[in-house]
Design a protein around this motif. Structure first.
Motif, PDB file in Angstrom:
ATOM      1  N   PHE A 891       0.875  -1.177   0.000  1.00  0.00           N
ATOM      2  CA  PHE A 891       0.000   0.000   0.000  1.00  0.00           C
ATOM      3  C   PHE A 891       0.910   1.223   0.000  1.00  0.00           C
ATOM      4  CE2 PHE A 891       0.497  -1.433   4.424  1.00  0.00           C
ATOM      5  CZ  PHE A 891       1.032  -0.311   5.021  1.00  0.00           C
ATOM      6  N   ILE A 892       0.356   2.364  -0.326  1.00  0.00           N
ATOM      7  CA  ILE A 892       1.187   3.565  -0.440  1.00  0.00           C
ATOM      8  C   ILE A 892       1.947   3.802   0.863  1.00  0.00           C
ATOM      9  CG2 ILE A 892       1.174   6.065  -0.742  1.00  0.00           C
ATOM     10  CD1 ILE A 892      -1.349   5.720  -2.471  1.00  0.00           C
ATOM     11  N   GLY A 893       3.260   3.824   0.781  1.00  0.00           N
ATOM     12  CA  GLY A 893       4.096   4.129   1.943  1.00  0.00           C
ATOM     13  C   GLY A 893       4.548   2.931   2.735  1.00  0.00           C
ATOM     14  N   LYS A 894       4.054   1.749   2.380  1.00  0.00           N
ATOM     15  CA  LYS A 894       4.374   0.578   3.203  1.00  0.00           C
ATOM     16  C   LYS A 894       5.886   0.353   3.294  1.00  0.00           C
ATOM     17  CE  LYS A 894       3.643  -4.299   3.955  1.00  0.00           C
ATOM     18  NZ  LYS A 894       3.037  -5.565   3.571  1.00  0.00           N
ATOM     19  N   ARG A 895       6.542   0.377   2.119  1.00  0.00           N
ATOM     20  CA  ARG A 895       7.971   0.057   2.108  1.00  0.00           C
ATOM     21  C   ARG A 895       8.769   0.979   3.037  1.00  0.00           C
ATOM     22  NH1 ARG A 895      12.218  -0.606   3.016  1.00  0.00           N
ATOM     23  NH2 ARG A 895      13.984  -1.499   1.859  1.00  0.00           N
TER      24      ARG A 895
ATOM     25  N   GLU D  38      17.661   1.157  -2.970  1.00  0.00           N
ATOM     26  CA  GLU D  38      16.836   1.151  -4.177  1.00  0.00           C
ATOM     27  C   GLU D  38      15.540   1.914  -3.941  1.00  0.00           C
ATOM     28  OE1 GLU D  38      18.033  -3.153  -6.123  1.00  0.00           O
ATOM     29  OE2 GLU D  38      16.873  -3.098  -4.272  1.00  0.00           O
ATOM     30  N   TRP D  39      14.969   1.743  -2.766  1.00  0.00           N
ATOM     31  CA  TRP D  39      13.725   2.447  -2.443  1.00  0.00           C
ATOM     32  C   TRP D  39      13.961   3.958  -2.388  1.00  0.00           C
ATOM     33  CZ3 TRP D  39       8.843   1.939  -2.967  1.00  0.00           C
ATOM     34  CH2 TRP D  39       7.939   2.694  -2.228  1.00  0.00           C
ATOM     35  N   LEU D  43      12.241   7.008  -4.280  1.00  0.00           N
ATOM     36  CA  LEU D  43      11.528   7.983  -3.450  1.00  0.00           C
ATOM     37  C   LEU D  43      12.071   9.405  -3.642  1.00  0.00           C
ATOM     38  CD1 LEU D  43       9.229   7.397  -1.580  1.00  0.00           C
ATOM     39  CD2 LEU D  43      10.846   7.097   0.310  1.00  0.00           C
ATOM     40  N   PHE D  44      13.377   9.559  -3.641  1.00  0.00           N
ATOM     41  CA  PHE D  44      13.970  10.901  -3.522  1.00  0.00           C
ATOM     42  C   PHE D  44      14.910  11.315  -4.649  1.00  0.00           C
ATOM     43  CE2 PHE D  44      13.355   9.816   1.124  1.00  0.00           C
ATOM     44  CZ  PHE D  44      12.292  10.674   1.305  1.00  0.00           C
ATOM     45  N   MET D  45      15.659  10.356  -5.216  1.00  0.00           N
ATOM     46  CA  MET D  45      16.721  10.771  -6.142  1.00  0.00           C
ATOM     47  C   MET D  45      16.113  11.223  -7.478  1.00  0.00           C
ATOM     48  SD  MET D  45      19.204  10.555  -4.220  1.00  0.00           S
ATOM     49  CE  MET D  45      19.400   9.842  -2.574  1.00  0.00           C
ATOM     50  N   ARG D  46      16.597  12.379  -7.979  1.00  0.00           N
ATOM     51  CA  ARG D  46      16.038  12.957  -9.199  1.00  0.00           C
ATOM     52  C   ARG D  46      17.155  13.363 -10.136  1.00  0.00           C
ATOM     53  NH1 ARG D  46      12.618  10.517  -7.443  1.00  0.00           N
ATOM     54  NH2 ARG D  46      10.585  11.141  -6.643  1.00  0.00           N
ATOM     55  N   LYS D  47      16.844  13.297 -11.450  1.00  0.00           N
ATOM     56  CA  LYS D  47      17.844  13.717 -12.440  1.00  0.00           C
ATOM     57  C   LYS D  47      18.008  15.235 -12.389  1.00  0.00           C
ATOM     58  CE  LYS D  47      17.274  10.055 -15.910  1.00  0.00           C
ATOM     59  NZ  LYS D  47      15.839   9.905 -16.282  1.00  0.00           N
ATOM     60  N   ASN D  48      16.905  15.928 -12.180  1.00  0.00           N
ATOM     61  CA  ASN D  48      16.958  17.393 -12.059  1.00  0.00           C
ATOM     62  C   ASN D  48      17.705  18.000 -13.240  1.00  0.00           C
ATOM     63  OD1 ASN D  48      16.445  19.813 -10.753  1.00  0.00           O
ATOM     64  ND2 ASN D  48      18.376  19.754  -9.616  1.00  0.00           N
TER      65      ASN D  48
END
Lengths: 1000, 182, 417, 91
Positions: A891-895, D38-39, D43-48
């Motif tokens: 679900f969104i955010g689970k990880r 990897e997550w 989640l955060f890393m961008r080419k920008n």
């Protein structure tokens, strides 16, 4: 009183006399005058003091480039405005203006002393001093600097005027109503393009409209007469809109331009035709034709700033347009032919005129004519000094050496009260560069010209570097033709006869016998930066033009360097031995001329500052004396004080009533999203932390929504209306964001899901009734509905009707009380609410607001997203592990909940706090520590919610505390400024942990 | 019996401009993609949903406005929502051919008439009305004074402006204020 | 120090018409090799070089700047300096900077005009009040001066604010940090440049970095428009262009570069004697020594390197200004401009080593980097010199985005500027 | 203010849209299989990117559809727009 007005004037109505005040003294001018021309006609040159040295300064130009003649308009009234250019403000009856930056007055200004200490305060002096003793900076030096800086005075009263906006879309926008702009507009409009022509003056025609000179003829007519007829024809064209008194302020990408139209600034108070002072036009144009013209350059020589030293073209305009003579003993001081027009005009009016030309000799048509008339010309000469404190009275002339690097021969001193200077012309490329355009440099006359790449816009006329009448007409015609893909226009055969300039000579800094260090050769007149300041900057290692500009403040005054930038560049390039072309210019930033805040904001002031959202029951709340809380753009009842209750008393009463009998809340602001589709429950599984597939039809469930980073994002109750049909509620503030976030996932990540989302927030009014007697009230309202607990269980809903109007009754509770929510079509909301109040009378049904709602839910330990969470709290931190499905795959955010930091045991966790003294109410936001003496103090967390609970008769609080889970019963401190409050960590549920009251 | 309350919007006339509340109207939000969906809507309302962007279709009873490739609003005069909506709901939502939602009270309909209609809208909408105003049956979803609106150009210089209920009073006040300056 | 600045040197030079002032800093060509190269000649970069030379005795170093020093965000911001941040890590970082500010003019012998006339943050809704009080308490316990002002006290401290309860979002109170204030942005860059130059640092302008040379995971040097420069340590302080440099080294950063706009009014006599910031009614304003109202606008939501933002942002900001200061309606905007700010997801900076040995990044300052300039330079210098973060910047490592241990200032703090 | 050519509604003013950041960062189908690194990448890393960037926009005040835009971040010129799930007409 002397009169400097000539007999006949085309553009000033001498039959219409206007009185105005300057520095408290009354003068007279005529309709059509600017403040500047009116002052000059009264022989007044000294109008202000310069920024740094407080030198006397006079009117120097006749337009937006004016650096000196800036005044405070209508001082001391609510219509006052600082830093207004006397050259731009049109004269009207009753206009009052005063000079700025001088004390006690412009004629005798104490600040003038700065002029004498000027040797000690060169450019950037303040970086080098005022450092010792340290304390003096704050208390003595800076206050002193501040007091002496600044020009006019800010208004101190609210603005009585209104400002408006209007969007307009057109095919062609023409900026500038001079001869090239008029030609361009005419071609465009006639070719069928929907065209707008904008000019900042009150009449069209630019400088050609007063070019009354045999040497300039178009189709055998004097240029001004030809243009006059053109304008008359232009005004008849259908798909052309002409906007005068309108100046383009900014040219943004995608041909988005802002133009300020002046509607009343030229009118006296009682003649104001519109209650709008200025309108900002937001223009989208397919193509833009820039015809913004050029600005005449001054010349840089010793004491080139005295009142009476005026741009040659301005002297010409004051004479031919306004009919005002700037002086009796006139000299033209020039490096080019254009100033000879001024000389001719003066001569023809029988005014004394001589010419100083830095060129060795030239034989152009116009020069020959001047010589033929017997006007003296000092060739190969320069002015080396000027005299006269408050007004120019004489000048000193010397010959130039062969290479122009020095002066030779003997000084000639001459009587002179008006020196008309001309250093050539600078194309106004501001609009072009604002739009992102680049520039080329033309060596021959040292001008920067637009380098046109895209077909979005073109520049025509003198802003494109065409300074000769024939070139202007020919090139304008050609460029506009190709822009609009036209074969030919009416201007193909326009015949022009005009004088052509043959020789050029430019010296950025004119030589002098005196060493530069002892001269005052001004470059930026308003900011008092001189040639020697530029050289000092270079000497100190400032190389880039931007550095020099910032160090010397050249070009940073209210004229934004319109007169100074080129000379600064010129002197830098000469001194540093870098070609001007490679040096590049400073960037021209919007706005082109200063723009009032009011015009930028338009009507979104006061009540229209921001949208106000109201529920359908709003009126009732007002009638019943509700105090409101702003929640996003919503107005929500905060509490309903009776008689002279204060907030605390009201809230205590309301919350007691809700628990003892019945309370009623307007919950209409909560976001509502209608969810349909065969994958609806799967969708909910993915967006909420808990499981939804098994939720039975007719049942409701609380859900927690996370961000992908695992932090709590929103919460609310969702009801299963049908097999594939849900109604989701969100927080009031989160509604819009939640919907777009959900749409985002549906459209981009999970397009395979068959789900439709529709916002129904405003469709339903929601009336929430809670308390032990709520059921009795509901039974009265809905006699047909079975409210029996085993039939109508907690967290379920029933459809019903009231007076044949459909509504939905949900048995859900945010207070821990037996509680029902009624959703009804919003148009019936108020009526239903009144019915509920009616039905609840016998049970003392009490309307309560958000404050009481917050208190009641806190007693039960229910969180409020955004108050008890701050974007750093996971469901686990909130001790809501129960709502996080372990079974669900994703679900969104689970990880994110399983990252090394988010699985830490000792994160901040939501707990309850009880004060040792039950009467003591903690402050929301207060910090929590275990040991105050150990420095640095370790903060364990903070108080998120805190109230005095009338139902528990003690103060309660929710808080997040590091490792709080394990701290139950532990004593902690809440340190305030003046005392430390002892608290004990407790369960976050303070009341009815067993949920007995839900079925009371 | 329950009385009806609309946002405080009373008829106003300025020169070349006439403003009024255009209620009561039934408004139905219609979502769907596949063929059966279109045929079912057609059967029940005897209207062909416009598939061309920013347009509308009408018959003697219904107006259907294009909102997006899979979303429309159908609106019509009347009080009794149940019949049409229930038909649509049972035939489409229930059988998963799409989604039918009653939004009669979600949107409030304001009618603006007169020569100055589009001047008014241009005071605070970045939308380009140049071609829009030339032909009727155009539809625009855009912003007016920072508020989401749906504009239906039903007759020349005569538009129905749909605004969410909670915004309606505020926008109405703004519209009245703007009308003064035209 | 030759060529020391003081009132006396000014008077002395006056008699020679200021012909004898020496260069504030030189204009050298790059050497073949340096012990460390700082990429980016803004305030942060120059400060880093200054402290490397001064505190870590690294003299053979260079600052390479693609344009002219101080021409980026250093010369484009609204010069607000404060340290009243919520989280311990931030408070530590920004107050370290503030303490240096307080003696900077004397330390650099260059008047940076640090003017401690206070920064006030206004609250307009109940959650603002909670957030600001939370911050005030945290600041106090962290030894940072901060007081809560009720509406009357706000009015007293800044009389021109419209504190009427009838406005759309009435002022419910505010926090005040008296030690906070503003400084002269150019002077900071120039002062550090002059100081660094004096200690032998090469300041190389118009020198653009074209590539980062590495063997495996070790830095070997940088390719520039003025040729290859060999070095073992590269400290990148490129603000909006951080990602561009990172990509050269094959790294990705958690950054987005967005336009941030600001504007000034025409100069007027003193009218507002402090800095006022408001988050809910988004606007902040102060008055420069020159008399201009200096007004900060917000960022746009999209990535852009154009140094221009959309007009709506400016309109929205001035709307807020007029809501709080109706008397400014007839004031005029003189100049508006944009900068490119690199923003981290948690609105906190990165001062960190990277997976590549010898490559360090100092970025992510978003809209609030100016205030940190001295501290940022000092801590980054420490990190580069010791190949190890100082305890004050340990929390601001890149790895926090993996572990989740963010320093979430926009989530919590009322204002993220 | 750009003009953005919504693939559904046509050319509209930027103020009708909201920006959604870098495009084509697909949400991992099996997040639980990913390492923290990897997550974090997702989640955060961008080419920008400085230059031509692929990004997402939402016609929030219009048809509410999300779509992709190809824009040069050095001059804000938009080279192409295309619907979700489609390939850009230029590369």
């Amino acid at each position: 009183m002397p009169n400097y007005r000539v007999k006949k004037t085309d553009y000033v109505d001498q039959t219409n006399r206007i009185s105005f005040k300057f520095d408290g003294k009354t003068y007279f001018g005529f309709k059509g005058d600017t403040l500047a021309s009116a002052l000059l006609s009264n022989g007044i040159h000294l109008v202000g003091r310069s920024f740094k040295y407080h030198r006397p300064r006079g009117i120097m130009t006749c337009g937006s480039e004016e650096p000196n003649a800036i005044c405070q308009i209508n001082p001391g009234t609510d219509l006052t405005e600082p830093n207004v250019r006397a050259t731009e403000i049109e004269l009207y009856e009753g206009l009052e203006a005063s000079s700025q930056n001088c004390w006690p007055n412009v004629n005798f200004d104490i600040g003038g002393i700065n002029n004498f200490i000027s040797p000690f305060i060169p450019a950037g002096f303040y970086y080098k001093t005022f450092m010792w003793p340290k304390s003096f900076w704050k208390n003595i030096y800076e206050p002193l600097i501040r007091k002496s800086a600044g020009l006019g005075k800010s208004p101190t009263l609210p603005d009585p005027d209104l400002y408006d906006h209007k969007h307009i879309h057109c095919d062609i926008l023409v900026i500038g109503g001079g001869i090239s702009g008029i030609i361009a507009a005419k071609i465009a409009a006639k070719s069928g393009s929907n065209t707008i022509l904008i000019d900042d003056k009150n009449t069209l025609g630019g400088s050609t409209i007063f070019q009354n000179n045999e040497n300039f003829k178009i189709n055998d007519e004097i240029s001004k007469d030809w243009l006059f007829k053109e304008i008359e024809e232009l005004k008849k064209l259908k798909n052309l809109t002409i906007k005068t008194r309108t100046s383009v302020a900014a040219y943004h990408s995608y041909n988005y331009l802002l133009a300020k139209e002046n509607l009343t600034d030229h009118l006296s108070k009682n003649n104001k035709t519109s209650n709008i002072r200025q309108r900002l036009w937001k223009i989208r144009s397919n193509k833009v034709i820039i015809a913004s013209g050029a600005i005449e350059r001054p010349l840089v020589f010793n004491n080139n700033d005295r009142p009476g030293i005026i741009l040659a073209s301005s002297v010409n305009k004051y004479l031919n347009f306004y009919g005002v003579i700037c002086g009796e003993n006139n000299f033209v001081f020039t490096n080019n032919d254009s100033a000879y027009e001024t000389a001719l005009s003066l001569f023809e009016k029988g005014i004394q005129i001589k010419i100083i030309d830095i060129r060795k000799k030239t034989n152009s048509k116009i020069v020959k004519r001047v010589e033929k008339l017997g006007i003296d010309i000092y060739w190969n000469s320069t002015v080396t000094n000027t005299f006269g404190y408050r007004k120019l009275n004489s000048i000193e002339i010397m010959n130039l050496s062969e290479d122009g690097s020095n002066v030779i021969g003997k000084k000639i001193k001459a009587k002179c009260d008006c020196l008309a200077v001309s250093g050539g012309w600078t194309p106004m490329v501001h609009m072009h560069t604002q739009s992102g355009g680049k520039l080329n440099f033309r060596e021959s006359d040292q001008v920067f010209l637009p380098k046109e790449l895209d077909s979005e816009h073109i520049s025509v006329g003198s802003c494109n570097g065409d300074f000769e009448l024939d070139d202007i007409i020919k090139n304008t015609n050609e460029k506009v033709k190709s822009l609009l893909n036209l074969k030919e226009t009416e201007f193909e055969k326009t015949y022009v006869s005009c004088t052509k300039e043959l020789d050029k000579r430019n010296i950025w800094l004119l030589p002098n016998k005196i060493t530069l260090g002892k001269t005052k050769s001004f470059i930026d007149f308003q900011n008092d930066s001189t040639a020697k300041d530029i050289k000092l900057a270079l000497r100190e290692g400032f190389r880039s033009i931007e550095h020099v500009k910032r160090y010397t403040t050249t070009g940073m005054a209210t004229d934004q360097g319109k007169l100074s930038n080129m000379h600064a560049l010129g002197i830098i390039s000469e001194t540093a031995g870098v070609k001007m072309g490679t040096l590049g210019t400073t960037t021209f930033r919007p706005p082109f001329t200063p723009l009032t805040f009011g015009a930028i904001v338009g009507r979104n002031v006061g009540q229209f500052f921001d949208i106000t959202r109201r529920t359908s029951i709003h009126e009732w709340h007002i009638k019943n004396n509700a105090k409101f809380e702003n929640v996003g753009q919503w107005k929500r009842p905060w509490y309903y004080p009776k008689e002279n209750e204060n907030m605390h008393q009201a809230v205590q009463r309301e919350s007691k009533a809700a628990r003892d009998s019945a309370g009623i809340l307007d919950a209409s602001t909560l976001g509502k999203i209608d969810i349909q589709g065969s994958d609806a429950s799967e969708f909910l599984n993915r967006v909420y932390t808990n499981a939804w597939s098994k939720l039975a039809i007719g049942k409701c469930r609380y859900g927690l929504m996370l961000n992908e980073d695992g932090m709590v994002y929103d919460d609310g109750v969702t009801t299963r209306l049908g097999d594939n049909h849900f109604l989701m509620t969100t927080t009031t503030g989160g509604a819009a964001n939640v919907l777009s976030k959900l749409e985002d996932y549906l459209q981009t990540e999970w397009p395979e899901l068959d789900v439709f989302l529709t916002s129904v927030t405003d469709q339903y009014s929601t009336v929430s009734i809670c308390g032990p007697n709520s059921k009795k009230i509901l039974i009265k309202l809905f006699p047909s509905v079975n409210f029996n607990d085993d039939d109508f269980t907690h967290m379920s809903f029933k459809n019903s009707t009231i007076n044949n109007i459909n509504c939905r009754i949900m048995r859900i509770s945010f207070t821990g009380e037996l509680s029902y929510e009624i959703n009804i079509e919003a148009k019936y909301g108020k009526s239903l609410w009144e019915k509920c109040i009616e039905a609840g009378k016998d049970f003392n049904i009490t309307p309560y607001g958000t404050e009481t709602m917050h208190l009641l839910r806190a007693e039960k330990g229910f969180i409020i997203v955004g108050q008890d969470t701050d974007g750093t709290m996971t469901p686990i931190d909130l001790q809501m592990d129960w709502i996080v499905s372990k079974k669900k795959y994703d679900f969104i955010g689970k990880r994110s909940l399983y990252r090394s930091d988010t699985i830490r045991e000792d994160r901040k966790q939501l707990v309850g706090l009880l004060t040792e003294d039950p009467k003591e109410i903690l402050e929301e936001g207060a910090q929590i520590v275990s040991n105050i003496s150990k420095k640095p103090v370790e903060m364990l967390g903070h108080v998120t919610s805190s109230y005095f609970s009338p139902n528990l008769n003690k103060s309660i609080a929710l808080a997040v505390v590091r490792n709080g889970k394990k701290m139950k019963g532990q004593k902690l401190l809440v340190p305030m400024e003046n005392k430390n409050i002892n608290v004990i960590v407790s369960d976050s549920i303070f009341l009815d942990k067993e949920n007995k009251r839900l079925n009371a | 019996m329950l009385n009806i309350n609309f946002p405080k919007i009373d008829k106003k006339t300025f020169n070349d401009l006439e403003l009024s509340l255009a209620e009561e109207k039934i408004k139905i939000n219609i979502r769907g993609k596949n063929k059966d969906f279109f045929t079912k809507v057609g059967k029940i309302t005897s209207i062909i949903l416009p598939t061309e962007a920013n347009t509308s279709s009408s018959n003697e009873k219904f107006n259907a406005l294009w909102l997006s490739p899979d979303e429309w609003i159908i609106y019509f005069d009347g009080k009794d929502t149940n019949k049409v909506i229930n038909n649509l709901f049972n035939e489409i939502s229930k059988l998963n051919f799409g989604a039918i939602t009653d939004i009669s009270d979600h949107w409030v309909c304001i009618n603006i008439k007169g020569r100055k209609t589009f001047d008014l809208l241009s005071s605070s909408s970045p939308f380009n009305f140049n071609s829009f105003k030339k032909s009727k049956n155009n539809v625009a979803q855009t912003v007016l004074n920072h508020t989401d609106v749906i504009i239906h150009h039903k007759e020349v210089d005569d538009v129905n402006l749909f605004v969410r209920r909670s915004f309606a009073e505020d926008l109405w006040l703004w519209i009245n204020d703007s009308a003064r300056f035209l | 120090m030759n060529n020391k600045y003081s009132i006396f040197s000014l008077i002395k030079n006056a008699f020679t018409q200021h012909e004898n002032w020496q260069q504030a800093w030189g204009n050298p060509e790059p050497k073949k090799e340096y012990d460390a190269v700082i990429v980016g000649g803004g305030g942060h970069g120059l400060a880093t070089a200054y402290y490397l030379a001064k505190k870590h005795n690294m003299k053979n170093i260079a600052v390479v700047e693609k344009g002219w020093i101080g021409g980026g965000n250093t010369g484009r911001n609204t010069t607000i300096i404060r340290s009243n941040y919520l989280w311990d890590a931030s408070a530590g970082l920004y107050d370290h900077a503030l303490k240096i500010w307080e003696n900077l003019s004397q330390e650099l012998n260059y008047n940076v005009m640090f003017s401690q006339r206070g920064v006030m943050n206004l609250a307009h809704n109940l959650q603002d009040v909670r957030d600001l009080k939370r911050r005030t308490h945290a600041n106090r316990l962290n030894g940072i001066d901060a007081v809560w002002l009720n509406t009357e006290e706000v009015k007293k401290f800044c009389p021109i604010i419209n504190t009427s309860p009838d406005i759309r979002y009435p002022v419910l109170g505010g926090t005040l940090q008296r030690r906070a204030g503003t400084a002269r942005h150019d002077a900071v860059a120039w002062g550090y440049a002059r100081g660094a130059d004096e200690m032998g640092v090469d300041i190389i302008q118009n020198c653009e970095v074209k590539g980062i040379k590495r063997s495996g995971d070790i830095i070997e040097g940088i390719e520039t428009s003025k040729g290859f420069i060999k070095t073992k340590k590269v400290g990148v302080v490129a603000a909006g262009h951080s990602s561009v440099i990172a990509n050269m080294a094959g790294l990705k950063l958690p950054l987005e570069s967005k336009p941030l706009q600001a504007l000034v009014s025409e100069p007027v006599k003193p009218i507002i004697d402090t800095v006022v910031m408001s988050n809910a009614v988004h606007a902040y304003v102060s008055q420069s020594d020159k008399g201009e109202l200096v007004i900060g606008a917000g960022t746009d939501a999209y990535v852009s390197y154009t140094q221009r933002g959309s007009h709506d942002v400016v309109e929205g900001t001035l709307k807020a200004i007029l809501e709080l200061y109706p008397i400014f309606s007839r004031m005029k905007m003189l100049r508006q401009w944009g900068g490119i700010v690199d923003i981290c997801p948690d609105a906190s900076p990165i001062i960190s080593k990277t997976s590549i040995k010898g490559l360090y990044f100092n970025c992510g300052w978003g809209t609030g980097g100016f205030k940190a300039t001295p501290g940022s330079g000092d801590l980054f210098a420490h990190t580069i010199a010791n190949d190890e973060p100082h305890k004050l910047n340990a929390a601001f490592n890149i790895n926090r985005f993996v572990s989740g241990d963010l320093v979430d200032e926009h989530g919590a703090a009322a204002v993220a500027h | 203010m750009f003009i953005i050519n919504c693939p559904y509604c046509g050319e509209r003013d930027q103020s009708e849209f909201t920006a959604g950041g870098e495009a084509h960062i697909e949400r991992p189908k099996q997040p639980t299989e990913l390492s923290d690194d990897e997550w974090a990448e997702f989640l955060f890393m961008r080419k920008n990117i400085k230059g031509v960037q692929f990004e997402r926009w939402n016609h929030a005040h219009g048809c509410r559809k999300w779509f992709n835009v190809v824009r040069d971040t050095t001059n804000d010129k938009i080279h192409a727009v295309y619907k979700m799930g489609e390939k850009p007409s230029i590369d």
